[in-house]
Design an enzyme around this catalytic site. Structure first.
Site, short mmCIF file in Angstrom:
data_model
loop_
_atom_site.label_atom_id
_atom_site.label_comp_id
_atom_site.label_asym_id
_atom_site.label_seq_id
_atom_site.Cartn_x
_atom_site.Cartn_y
_atom_site.Cartn_z
N ALA A 8 8.31 -19.68 -22.31
CA ALA A 8 6.91 -19.83 -21.91
C ALA A 8 6.81 -20.85 -20.79
CB ALA A 8 6.05 -20.27 -23.10
N CYS A 9 5.96 -20.56 -19.82
CA CYS A 9 5.69 -21.53 -18.76
C CYS A 9 4.17 -21.73 -18.68
CB CYS A 9 6.27 -21.06 -17.43
SG CYS A 9 5.44 -19.67 -16.65
N PRO A 10 3.72 -22.77 -18.02
CA PRO A 10 2.29 -23.06 -17.99
C PRO A 10 1.42 -21.92 -17.46
CG PRO A 10 3.50 -24.98 -17.26
CD PRO A 10 4.50 -23.85 -17.39
N GLY A 12 2.54 -18.69 -17.23
CA GLY A 12 2.89 -17.48 -17.97
C GLY A 12 3.27 -16.31 -17.09
N THR A 16 8.51 -17.63 -17.09
CA THR A 16 8.64 -17.13 -18.46
C THR A 16 9.64 -15.98 -18.50
OG1 THR A 16 6.37 -17.76 -19.03
CG2 THR A 16 7.38 -16.01 -20.36
#
Length: 103
Positions: A8-10, A12, A16
């Site tokens: 997950a990344c900030p 998305g 990700t």
């Protein structure tokens, strides 16, 4: 060895999915069974089942933000890393888990 992972990344979007792909390539190289759940802009994809989690030797969370439903992993061997190490060298991240499993 079987690993389940969440990426997950900030935002998305790119990181990700790039991290998921990097982990999948590294797992294939090392002969590790891997299932990756992505928590991106499209929501949860390839969701890990309770069975997937129970059968895993490790849970790897590769994320730069809190992941959804993290309580699923209580009592599991859990390793949390930021996305950068996975994006730069997923092979090294998985090798470290292999080493920790035998230590």
């Amino acid at each position: 060895m079987k690993i389940v992972a969440v990426t997950a990344c900030p935002t998305g979007i790119a990181h990700t999915y790039m991290a998921a792909e990097a982990l999948e390539r590294a797992a294939n190289t090392l002969g590790i069974k891997l299932k990756v759940e992505t928590q991106g802009a499209m929501g949860l994809e390839n969701t890990l089942s309770a069975r997937d989690i129970a059968q895993a030797d490790w849970v790897l969370i590769a994320s730069d933000r809190p992941v959804e439903q993290q309580e699923r992993f209580i009592g599991c061997r859990l390793k949390q890393v930021n996305l950068e190490p996975v994006l730069l060298n997923a092979l090294a991240v998985l090798k470290a888990l292999q080493h920790d499993a035998t230590a």
